[in-house]
Write a protein that holds these residues in place. Structure first.
Motif, PDB file in Angstrom:
ATOM      1  N   ALA A 147      -2.542  -4.976  12.298  1.00 58.95           N
ATOM      2  CA  ALA A 147      -1.646  -5.763  11.446  1.00 58.95           C
ATOM      3  C   ALA A 147      -2.468  -6.632  10.510  1.00 58.95           C
ATOM      4  O   ALA A 147      -3.544  -7.108  10.869  1.00 58.95           O
ATOM      5  N   SER A 148      -1.932  -6.830   9.314  1.00 59.80           N
ATOM      6  CA  SER A 148      -2.580  -7.707   8.335  1.00 59.80           C
ATOM      7  C   SER A 148      -1.504  -8.526   7.638  1.00 59.80           C
ATOM      8  O   SER A 148      -0.318  -8.199   7.681  1.00 59.80           O
ATOM      9  N   VAL A 158       5.603  -2.265   5.883  1.00 57.23           N
ATOM     10  CA  VAL A 158       5.444  -3.537   5.179  1.00 57.23           C
ATOM     11  C   VAL A 158       6.751  -4.322   5.234  1.00 57.23           C
ATOM     12  O   VAL A 158       7.838  -3.758   5.247  1.00 57.23           O
ATOM     13  N   SER A 197       1.820  -4.460   7.712  1.00 52.82           N
ATOM     14  CA  SER A 197       1.274  -5.505   6.865  1.00 52.82           C
ATOM     15  C   SER A 197       2.424  -6.348   6.317  1.00 52.82           C
ATOM     16  O   SER A 197       3.496  -5.836   6.013  1.00 52.82           O
ATOM     17  N   LEU A 225      -5.683  -4.615   1.479  1.00 53.62           N
ATOM     18  CA  LEU A 225      -5.533  -4.785   2.927  1.00 53.62           C
ATOM     19  C   LEU A 225      -5.063  -3.508   3.611  1.00 53.62           C
ATOM     20  O   LEU A 225      -5.037  -3.449   4.840  1.00 53.62           O
ATOM     21  N   LEU A 226      -4.675  -2.510   2.838  1.00 58.89           N
ATOM     22  CA  LEU A 226      -4.094  -1.285   3.377  1.00 58.89           C
ATOM     23  C   LEU A 226      -5.087  -0.132   3.285  1.00 58.89           C
ATOM     24  O   LEU A 226      -5.941  -0.115   2.393  1.00 58.89           O
ATOM     25  N   TRP A 236      -2.822  -7.263  -1.920  1.00 58.17           N
ATOM     26  CA  TRP A 236      -2.222  -6.637  -0.745  1.00 58.17           C
ATOM     27  C   TRP A 236      -2.702  -5.197  -0.601  1.00 58.17           C
ATOM     28  O   TRP A 236      -2.978  -4.735   0.516  1.00 58.17           O
TER      29      TRP A 236
END
Length: 185
Positions: A177-178, A130, A158, A57-58, A54
């Motif tokens: 967004a993820s 998040v 996310s 992804l940020l 994760w």
């Protein structure tokens, strides 16, 4: 992000998510399929695998992770720790002292209000939101509105799980967004 742990492959993350999320049909009401993340949370190896992925992804320069009550707290705090960022909780109405900032939004079955403590984010703070789940997007959109009320630099949102086809991303507008795991509803 901590560099002493190897980055998991996409296949590893997919396998962890598929084996550690339990579906409960018709909970909390008929027609809803509840995704329970408890098996993931109680397995330390699986949780570390997901958090390590994760973080990739940020953005690297996040200063604050904003997590929504309650599972966003559980997931947002370790993400903030790994990123070297601060953590700011978003609470349900009436849970914060003083004069918190609040935003109300519509749900399929009523309305809800989320709040952040006044002064929780400095202007210009590089921030990500998040949460555990992106479904219809109401909570995420309300949280984004709250973060923007501080004049913070909102970099994106996310999610652990995104339920495709429910329009959640549409409610976020142009906010990047993820999701760790994106699955059909």
């Amino acid at each position: 992000m901590s560099t002493d742990r190897p980055r998991p492959s996409a296949a590893e993350v997919e396998a962890v998510m598929a084996s550690h999320i339990t579906d409960f049909p018709d909970f909390p009401e008929p027609g809803i399929l509840f995704r329970d993340i408890t098996p993931l949370l109680r397995d330390p190896v699986a949780l570390r695998t997901v958090i390590a992925h994760w973080c990739t992804l940020l953005p690297d320069d996040v200063e604050y992770v904003v997590g929504t009550e309650a599972r966003g707290f559980v997931l947002g705090a370790p993400l903030a720790y790994e990123l070297g960022a601060g953590f700011v909780p978003v609470r349900k109405a009436g849970k914060l002292p003083g004069f918190p900032r609040s935003v109300s939004y519509s749900l399929e079955y009523g309305t809800a209000t989320v709040e952040i403590s006044d002064g929780a984010l400095p202007a210009g703070a590089r921030t990500v939101i998040v949460d555990d789940l992106l479904a219809t997007g109401g909570t995420a959109a309300a949280t984004a509105e709250l973060v923007r009320s501080f004049d913070a630099d909102l970099l994106g949102a996310s999610f652990l799980i995104e339920l495709q086809g429910l329009g959640g991303r549409d409610k976020l507008g142009d906010l990047p967004a993820s999701a760790v795991w994106s699955i059909p509803n």
